[in-house]
Design a protein around this motif. Structure first.
Motif, PDB file in Angstrom:
ATOM      1  N   CYS A  98      -7.227   5.032  13.881  1.00 20.74           N
ATOM      2  CA  CYS A  98      -6.553   6.045  14.685  1.00 20.74           C
ATOM      3  C   CYS A  98      -6.517   7.340  13.884  1.00 20.74           C
ATOM      4  O   CYS A  98      -6.041   7.349  12.738  1.00 20.74           O
ATOM      5  CB  CYS A  98      -5.132   5.590  15.038  1.00 20.74           C
ATOM      6  SG  CYS A  98      -4.135   6.848  15.857  1.00 20.74           S
ATOM      7  N   ILE A  99      -7.020   8.406  14.471  1.00 24.44           N
ATOM      8  CA  ILE A  99      -7.019   9.727  13.830  1.00 24.44           C
ATOM      9  C   ILE A  99      -5.961  10.569  14.540  1.00 24.44           C
ATOM     10  O   ILE A  99      -6.009  10.741  15.759  1.00 24.44           O
ATOM     11  CB  ILE A  99      -8.392  10.407  13.901  1.00 24.44           C
ATOM     12  CG1 ILE A  99      -9.433   9.576  13.142  1.00 24.44           C
ATOM     13  CG2 ILE A  99      -8.335  11.797  13.313  1.00 24.44           C
ATOM     14  CD1 ILE A  99     -10.208   8.631  13.973  1.00 24.44           C
ATOM     15  N   VAL A 119      -4.585   5.419   5.659  1.00 26.23           N
ATOM     16  CA  VAL A 119      -5.639   5.203   4.672  1.00 26.23           C
ATOM     17  C   VAL A 119      -6.294   6.512   4.249  1.00 26.23           C
ATOM     18  O   VAL A 119      -7.097   6.520   3.311  1.00 26.23           O
ATOM     19  CB  VAL A 119      -6.707   4.236   5.231  1.00 26.23           C
ATOM     20  CG1 VAL A 119      -6.119   2.848   5.431  1.00 26.23           C
ATOM     21  CG2 VAL A 119      -7.299   4.768   6.524  1.00 26.23           C
ATOM     22  N   PHE A 120      -5.981   7.604   4.942  1.00 27.42           N
ATOM     23  CA  PHE A 120      -6.560   8.892   4.581  1.00 27.42           C
ATOM     24  C   PHE A 120      -5.687   9.980   5.178  1.00 27.42           C
ATOM     25  O   PHE A 120      -5.261   9.881   6.339  1.00 27.42           O
ATOM     26  CB  PHE A 120      -7.988   9.010   5.139  1.00 27.42           C
ATOM     27  CG  PHE A 120      -8.692  10.295   4.770  1.00 27.42           C
ATOM     28  CD1 PHE A 120      -9.430  10.387   3.604  1.00 27.42           C
ATOM     29  CD2 PHE A 120      -8.626  11.414   5.598  1.00 27.42           C
ATOM     30  CE1 PHE A 120     -10.085  11.561   3.278  1.00 27.42           C
ATOM     31  CE2 PHE A 120      -9.271  12.588   5.277  1.00 27.42           C
ATOM     32  CZ  PHE A 120     -10.002  12.663   4.095  1.00 27.42           C
ATOM     33  N   SER A 121      -5.408  11.008   4.408  1.00 26.72           N
ATOM     34  CA  SER A 121      -4.613  12.125   4.914  1.00 26.72           C
ATOM     35  C   SER A 121      -5.036  13.392   4.195  1.00 26.72           C
ATOM     36  O   SER A 121      -5.435  13.366   3.028  1.00 26.72           O
ATOM     37  CB  SER A 121      -3.111  11.883   4.705  1.00 26.72           C
ATOM     38  OG  SER A 121      -2.809  11.777   3.324  1.00 26.72           O
ATOM     39  N   VAL A 122      -4.958  14.508   4.924  1.00 24.38           N
ATOM     40  CA  VAL A 122      -5.322  15.788   4.352  1.00 24.38           C
ATOM     41  C   VAL A 122      -4.437  16.850   5.002  1.00 24.38           C
ATOM     42  O   VAL A 122      -4.164  16.808   6.203  1.00 24.38           O
ATOM     43  CB  VAL A 122      -6.814  16.081   4.564  1.00 24.38           C
ATOM     44  CG1 VAL A 122      -7.167  16.124   6.042  1.00 24.38           C
ATOM     45  CG2 VAL A 122      -7.223  17.395   3.900  1.00 24.38           C
ATOM     46  N   GLU A 123      -3.978  17.786   4.200  1.00 24.50           N
ATOM     47  CA  GLU A 123      -3.157  18.883   4.695  1.00 24.50           C
ATOM     48  C   GLU A 123      -4.037  20.048   5.130  1.00 24.50           C
ATOM     49  O   GLU A 123      -5.138  20.243   4.628  1.00 24.50           O
ATOM     50  CB  GLU A 123      -2.191  19.354   3.599  1.00 24.50           C
ATOM     51  CG  GLU A 123      -1.170  18.310   3.163  1.00 24.50           C
ATOM     52  CD  GLU A 123      -0.057  18.122   4.175  1.00 24.50           C
ATOM     53  OE1 GLU A 123       0.041  18.945   5.107  1.00 24.50           O
ATOM     54  OE2 GLU A 123       0.714  17.161   4.033  1.00 24.50           O
ATOM     55  N   LEU A 153     -13.004  18.135   2.922  1.00 23.20           N
ATOM     56  CA  LEU A 153     -11.779  17.382   3.173  1.00 23.20           C
ATOM     57  C   LEU A 153     -11.804  16.125   2.322  1.00 23.20           C
ATOM     58  O   LEU A 153     -12.786  15.369   2.340  1.00 23.20           O
ATOM     59  CB  LEU A 153     -11.661  16.987   4.653  1.00 23.20           C
ATOM     60  CG  LEU A 153     -11.643  18.110   5.693  1.00 23.20           C
ATOM     61  CD1 LEU A 153     -11.510  17.520   7.089  1.00 23.20           C
ATOM     62  CD2 LEU A 153     -10.511  19.086   5.422  1.00 23.20           C
ATOM     63  N   SER A 154     -10.738  15.902   1.553  1.00 25.95           N
ATOM     64  CA  SER A 154     -10.623  14.689   0.745  1.00 25.95           C
ATOM     65  C   SER A 154      -9.190  14.192   0.838  1.00 25.95           C
ATOM     66  O   SER A 154      -8.281  14.907   1.262  1.00 25.95           O
ATOM     67  CB  SER A 154     -11.004  14.957  -0.707  1.00 25.95           C
ATOM     68  OG  SER A 154     -10.150  15.938  -1.273  1.00 25.95           O
ATOM     69  N   LEU A 178      -8.927   5.074   1.813  1.00 24.16           N
ATOM     70  CA  LEU A 178     -10.314   5.516   1.825  1.00 24.16           C
ATOM     71  C   LEU A 178     -10.484   6.619   0.791  1.00 24.16           C
ATOM     72  O   LEU A 178     -10.718   7.781   1.108  1.00 24.16           O
ATOM     73  CB  LEU A 178     -10.701   5.998   3.227  1.00 24.16           C
ATOM     74  CG  LEU A 178     -10.482   4.998   4.361  1.00 24.16           C
ATOM     75  CD1 LEU A 178     -10.829   5.636   5.703  1.00 24.16           C
ATOM     76  CD2 LEU A 178     -11.303   3.741   4.144  1.00 24.16           C
ATOM     77  N   ARG A 179     -10.355   6.216  -0.475  1.00 26.68           N
ATOM     78  CA  ARG A 179     -10.367   7.196  -1.554  1.00 26.68           C
ATOM     79  C   ARG A 179     -11.738   7.843  -1.734  1.00 26.68           C
ATOM     80  O   ARG A 179     -11.847   8.955  -2.237  1.00 26.68           O
ATOM     81  CB  ARG A 179      -9.934   6.521  -2.857  1.00 26.68           C
ATOM     82  CG  ARG A 179      -8.500   6.024  -2.849  1.00 26.68           C
ATOM     83  CD  ARG A 179      -7.536   7.196  -2.818  1.00 26.68           C
ATOM     84  NE  ARG A 179      -7.685   8.042  -3.989  1.00 26.68           N
ATOM     85  CZ  ARG A 179      -7.097   7.808  -5.154  1.00 26.68           C
ATOM     86  NH1 ARG A 179      -6.299   6.759  -5.275  1.00 26.68           N
ATOM     87  NH2 ARG A 179      -7.273   8.602  -6.179  1.00 26.68           N
TER      88      ARG A 179
END
Length: 1278
Positions: free
Chosen positions: A772-773, A792-796, A805-806, A899-900
């Motif tokens: 889910c995004i 599992v992944f987040s970006v500001e 984007l990481s 998801l590093r």
């Protein structure tokens, strides 16, 4: 997008330079990944795609680097291997070579530079553990070295070198211009490079040691990947001090401890008039480059080479040495031996030299391009498109001789490069560039079974020996072999199996060079269109290519689908097509037809059955037809259909409802009320449905495969959050191994996660993970696992459109590699409050090496596009280091499952329009997997746009014909194969198909029509939609026939008598025969057809063709005629003359009488341009312009004007005339009927070699535009 003077609408497509190199991976990495098991997917960025079952001879495949003017592109070669018993089976439709049934080029990265690239070289040290770098040379003396950076998944500059400015003026020695631009070459062992600037200045570029960094010591990320070749320092060698005057070519040779540079130069220049007495003027000199001492002693040289020598080829080891390529001969030289091969009778040898070998056929190698297929076989692509194979016969000690043979015919190429051991690439500016697979000997598909151990192919003699066994009479018949073409990939025949087997695997389309163009109406144009929609009625028909690669290219700036049917449907808000199949399907998933079409109106829903005809079944199905539908799709392997509406959802088995679910507020949120909460939007990913409610919360509908039911779930992770959700979507990561699993920190533990889908169908055994995004109104983007909703992944700051984007937990790593922090790239605070993501989408299209794309649509209409890739930084490796197969590490750490390694890089997309879309509440992004054979997405709204995904790159094509589009979906049934349905804002539902005749893998949709000749000029006849076209076809004639037909009989007999001795009468000569073809685009099929052909006389060249409207002074009526201007080309000893031809069009459909000649008259000069001026015919014949009136049978001159030298173009607006002179720029005249005179209004007093002119009308401003020989466009205002 704003621009100052111009905007590039169609970027260059002709390939200027091509090269092969291991840019994104090293040879060792490619070999390791190609040996992996099929169940293990290769990491992103690995270019070698040889499958495990491919033959061993298909080794690691490098990248392909191509240059088209100022566009730099890096491709990867992807191959399709034939598995098991399918090798050579009768079911195979494509030719199979070395266990490969297909190959294609996929884009890795591309860049649009700010200057044209003059030369390119790949810096390689030849080792298996080092990546290659790209060296680019720009005018006048600039060099940029690029290498691939895994952290940004693209190229970055490793060094820049400039030899311009005040400190380097002495290198020019007072000159301001030079005949050719800089040339750069690389040492095959990567020790140095060399660049030739300013004619005689050689720049030596010293390579840095492996692992040395030029940027700084703070680059720990470079230790995580293979090091690339870099340039450390440079110095200049003035070749004048070495007594060199004219440098033709240079290259590095193999087999020396120090770099050895061989230079081909001319000692005393000669010219055509002195060839008989002075023709051995070239020589080669070999210099040993000592970079530490900056010395370059000459170690050997060879003189008395032909004057037409133009290219050097370094022979690979173990042979080594140099090949000198001349127009009429080939010479091999080394420090100890030499030999030659004569190609034709024009070759001459120095006095006293030994007799040289001659080929059994006549060939010329001027302008040929070469590449090595093996260490002793070099392939030439000649100027007329022939493929020639040269064998260097080597006995282990010295080169004995050179053998040349003919192979197939191909394109007119400008460059050739070998990609590994099985592919080569032919780059062209005149035709489509080709990726060709080759194999020595018999192709796999005609062998019994190459995988059988009893098939001893190692016992065959070497290929070079097999070439010498072929009789010479067979070589003469090689021309009869069909030409290499992307559209005729048949299995090579037995003759080819004795030589080399070729199969064209892929082609890069090219529409240049354009000689002329005309615009006309499309076959599916709408006569009632107005405004911006009227632009899509026209297409640009261009003359492109040359010789046998000449084509007529029809370019369209926007897409206009072919309409099948149209119905009026007001108040539509959305449309969907769904499948339906029982528990045991009978068709594959790709070929299954849609079952139902669901149409959502403002307050109700219509359901149509998509069988042979679209029939409404609204009253007989259990769909909720009393409410507007929000979303519809398939669940449980297409065995169920789910309909989502504002208050609930229904699950249907075909037309029967099996479950109904109402949306109510969760008890923990409201204990006092059980009022239903309406859904605002929905996203479906089998077996989940994500709902965004009107209050900003999300709900998840979870499906149960066992009983095909769904249940509602309210994620608690967002209950305590104060952030409001602006947009959300589901992403199904599906495949033999889901792609995102590679991005996990615990990727080695994640095998086996997920479940197989469609396992009971017997067609698909793919696994799928659902994510889910979610994007919050604060601008933060998060990816969550479903159904646990674990982040599992987040970006500001996603709304700010960062380049990279990481994951937020990798900030320290991001700071090292230069990824900007969210606070530095975000917009101003007051602006950020107004910008938000209104729609999200994430999808991975087909392809073993494809990666997911992430799309975000802002409320101002901007579309953010990101491409996913994996990058294991230092922190990721630190986390993975203590992991063991026993799982002894601490898995309780929440970051281990994140998801590093996942990153996204921003992809530029050619969508520049921004519109406020706040009024469009429905989704605008529609993903499609097969519409007319293409995949991509459709962006609806005020400016509908198609985004095709071709070769993992975006091809953006707008659709302007119908205005705003409010709903879109795909349709596949009996009557509409791979079609589409859309609803316009005017309330019309249209069922269409993409025009199949066009290729959409281009900047503009294009249809190429082969002419097998050179097109010169085209014009448009609107009344009958015809395109008269001047074409010249090269024809081979006997020399005596050509001479006897010359106009000057005395000269012809004199020359003929000189050629009556020996075999000279058997010689042939190629002449261009001109004709005017009248072509038409057939409406039903979309194919071009030649309706009529007007041949010109011998030695007569058609120079211009135009549709003119003349007033018949006898009948006082206007007549539309076709005017042709010609010139007789018979050499400088014959006076120039030409003809003016007038043809009338008949109204009959009989093509035999389509045009009729009504007038023909000879002129004393070449008729270079014609035009109609207020019912009169304006003719430019040499330096004279005459205005003629038409009586119906004769042209009578009424006025004239004397131009300075030669008129190249005529343009008319009202009574104004603009013409260009070949040397004296432009003239501006006016025609006054009273007094019958042509008056000069203005002219350019400067000298200018004018090529073309035109009027430019901008409102009330009339401008004059001229193009010159210096490739400039100049504007002049009256």
């Amino acid at each position: 997008m704003s621009y100052a003077a111009y905007k590039m609408m169609h970027w260059p497509t002709g390939i200027d330079y091509c090269a092969a190199g291991f840019i994104t991976h090293s040879p060792a990495e490619a070999a390791a990944f190609s040996s992996l098991e099929p169940s293990i997917s290769c990491p992103e960025g690995d270019v070698d795609s040889a499958a495990p079952r491919a033959a061993q001879r298909v080794g690691p495949t490098p990248n392909l680097v191509v240059v088209a003017a100022n566009v730099l592109e890096v491709y990867a070669v992807r191959t399709d291997a034939v598995m098991g018993a399918q090798d050579g089976g009768p079911s195979s439709t494509a030719a199979i070579l070395d266990g490969i049934s297909g190959a294609r080029l996929e884009l890795v990265c591309y860049y649009r530079l700010h200057g044209n690239i003059e030369s390119m070289a790949v810096l390689s040290d030849g080792t298996d553990n080092t990546r290659d770098s790209i060296a680019l040379a720009f005018k006048d003396a600039k060099i940029a070295c690029l290498e691939f950076d895994d952290s940004i998944n693209g190229l970055r500059t490793s060094s820049m070198h400039c030899f311009e400015g005040p400190d380097w003026l002495h290198l020019k020695r007072g000159r301001e211009s030079f005949a050719c631009g800089p040339i750069i070459k690389a040492d095959p062992q990567g020790r140095c490079g060399a660049a030739l600037f300013y004619g005689l200045q050689m720049i030596i570029l010293k390579a840095a040691q492996v692992g040395q960094s030029l940027v700084g010591e703070d680059e720990p990320t470079r230790m995580l990947s293979s090091a690339a070749v870099r340039i450390d320092s440079s110095y200049v060698i003035d070749l004048r001090h070495l007594e060199m005057n004219h440098i033709k070519d240079f290259t590095f040779v193999h087999g020396y401890i120090e770099p050895v540079l061989v230079i081909l130069h001319e000692q005393e220049p000669t010219w055509a008039g002195r060839i008989s007495s002075k023709n051995q003027t070239c020589m080669i000199s070999a210099f040993s480059i000592s970079m530490s001492l900056k010395q370059h002693p000459m170690i050997w040289s060879s003189a008395k080479l032909p004057h037409d020598a133009y290219q050097l080829l370094a022979v690979p080891p173990p042979i080594s040495g140099i090949l000198v390529i001349c127009a009429n001969s080939i010479h091999y030289h080394s420090q100890s031996t030499s030999c030659s091969l004569t190609l034709n009778s024009f070759s001459s040898q120095p006095d006293g030299s030994p007799e040289t070998l001659k080929t059994s056929f006549h060939v010329e190698l001027d302008a040929a391009k070469a590449t090595w297929l093996s260490h002793d076989i070099v392939m030439f692509s000649s100027k007329n498109g022939e493929i020639l194979l040269l064998t260097v016969v080597y006995d282990g000690r010295a080169v004995q001789r050179l053998d040349l043979m003919k192979s197939k015919a191909s394109i007119l190429s400008l460059g050739a490069t070998t990609l590994g051991s099985s592919f080569f690439f032919l780059g062209s500016r005149l035709a489509d560039s080709l990726l060709v697979q080759f194999s020595f000997g018999v192709p796999t598909s005609v062998l019994p079974d190459l995988t059988d151990e009893s098939a001893d192919i190692e016992g065959d003699p070497p290929f070079a020996k097999r070439l010498r066994r072929i009789p010479s009479d067979i070589l003469q018949d090689v021309n009869s072999v069909e030409e290499l073409s992307f559209h005729s990939n048949s299995v090579p025949n037995s003759l080819d199996s004795a030589q080399i087997s070729f199969v064209v695997r892929d082609a890069l389309i090219n529409v240049g060079p354009l000689k002329d163009f005309a615009y006309g109406l499309r076959t599916n144009s709408d006569p009632n269109a107005a405004g911006i929609a009227k632009q899509s009625n026209y297409e640009l028909v261009c003359c492109s290519g040359h010789g046998k690669n000449g084509t007529l290219s029809a370019l369209q700036q926007s897409i206009r689908p072919d309409l099948i049917t149209e119905v009026e449907l007001p108040s539509c808000t959305g449309i969907w097509t769904v499948y339906y199949k029982s528990s045991r399907g009978i068709t594959t998933e790709d070929n299954e037809y849609h079952a139902y079409l669901i149409i959502s109106l403002e307050s109700r829903t219509m359901v149509l059955q998509t069988g042979d005809d679209l029939g409404e079944v609204t009253e007989t199905v259990d769909y909720n037809v009393q409410a507007s539908t929000i979303a519809a799709g398939n669940l449980f392997g297409r065995r169920r259909v789910i309909q989502v509406y504002a208050k609930g959802a229904r699950v249907l088995d075909g037309s029967f409802m099996t479950q109904e679910l109402n949306f109510t507020m969760h008890s923990s949120e409201s204990s006092l009320s059980s009022e239903p909460v309406a859904a605002a939007s929905a996203s479906i990913a089998d077996p989940y449905v994500l709902l965004k409610m009107v209050d900003g919360t999300v709900r998840l509908l979870v499906g149960d495969h066992s009983n095909c039911t769904i249940s509602i779930n309210a994620p608690t992770v967002f209950a305590s959050s104060s952030q409001r959700i602006s947009s959300c979507t589901l992403y199904c990561d599906r495949g033999p191994e889901p792609w995102l699993r590679k991005a996990r920190t615990d990727a080695w533990l994640s095998s086996g996660i997920g479940e197989a889908t469609d396992s009971n169908d017997g067609f698909s055994h793919d696994q799928s993970d659902i994510y889910c995004i979610i994007c919050f109104e604060s601008g933060k983007l998060g990816i969550f696992e479903v159904p646990s909703f674990k982040c599992v992944f987040s970006v500001e700051g996603f709304v700010s459109g960062s380049a990279i984007l990481s994951d937020d937990l990798s900030h320290a790593k991001d700071a090292v590699i230069g990824v900007p922090d969210a606070t530095t790239v975000s917009v101003k605070k007051e602006e950020a409050n107004n910008i938000k993501i209104v729609e999200l989408a994430m999808h991975r299209w087909s392809g073993q090496f494809s990666c997911p794309f992430l799309f975000g649509l802002l409320n101002d209409g901007t579309l953010l596009c990101y491409h996913a890739y994996c990058y294991d930084g230092s922190e990721s490796n630190a986390h993975r280091a203590p992991l063991s197969p026993n799982g002894s590490s601490d898995l309780d750490n929440a970051s281990d499952s994140r998801l590093r390694s996942l990153r996204f890089h921003r992809v530029s997309i050619d969508i520049s329009s921004r519109d406020d879309i706040s009024s469009f509440t429905r989704p605008r992004i529609t993903i499609f997997n097969n519409v007319g054979g293409y995949e991509g997405l459709f962006l609806g709204g005020p400016r509908p746009t198609w985004v095709f995904v071709c070769r993992q790159r975006f091809r953006v094509h707008p659709q302007l014909c119908d205005g705003p589009i409010v709903a879109f979906t795909v349709l596949h049934n009996v009557n509409c194969c791979r079609g589409l349905i859309y609803v316009t804002s005017q309330g019309f539902l249209k069922i269409c198909q993409l025009p199949s005749a066009y290729n959409y893998d281009n900047y503009w949709p294009v249809q190429k029509v082969p002419l097998h000749g050179t097109p010169h000029q085209v014009t448009y006849y609107a009344e009958q939609s015809l395109y008269p076209l001047i074409v010249s076809v090269p024809v081979v004639r006997p020399l005596n026939q050509v001479l006897s037909s010359m106009a000057d009989q005395e000269l012809g007999l004199h020359i003929e008598n000189d050629f009556t001795v020996g075999d000279d009468l058997q010689k042939v000569y190629t002449v261009d025969e001109f004709e005017v073809r009248i072509m038409e685009l057939e409406k039903p099929s979309g194919c071009w057809e030649t309706r009529f052909t007007i041949p010109m006389q011998q030695f007569e060249n058609a120079l211009t063709v135009r549709i003119v409207t003349l007033q018949n002074t006898t009948t006082k009526e206007n007549e539309t005629l076709m005017a042709i201007g010609t010139a007789y080309v018979q050499g400088e000893d014959v006076a120039a003359r030409g003809r003016v031809l007038l043809f009338s069009f008949s109204k009959s459909e009989n093509s035999q009488n389509l045009v009729t000649e009504v007038y023909s008259k000879e002129s004393k000069g070449a008729v270079s341009a014609v035009a109609s001026l207020q019912g009169h015919l304006l003719i430019a014949s040499g330096p004279k312009i005459t205005l003629n009136k038409w009586t119906g049978a004769e042209l009578t001159a009424v006025a004239f004007y004397d131009a300075p030298l030669h008129v190249v173009s005529l343009n008319i607006v009202k009574n104004f005339i603009l013409f260009g002179d070949i040397h004296k720029s432009i003239y501006f005249l006016s025609w006054k009927e009273q007094g019958s005179q042509l008056s000069l209004l203005a002219k350019d007093f400067g000298s200018l070699e004018c090529f073309a002119t035109e009027f430019l009308i901008d409102g009330s401003t009339l401008s004059l535009v001229v193009s010159d020989s210096d490739k400039n466009l100049q504007w002049s205002n009256k």
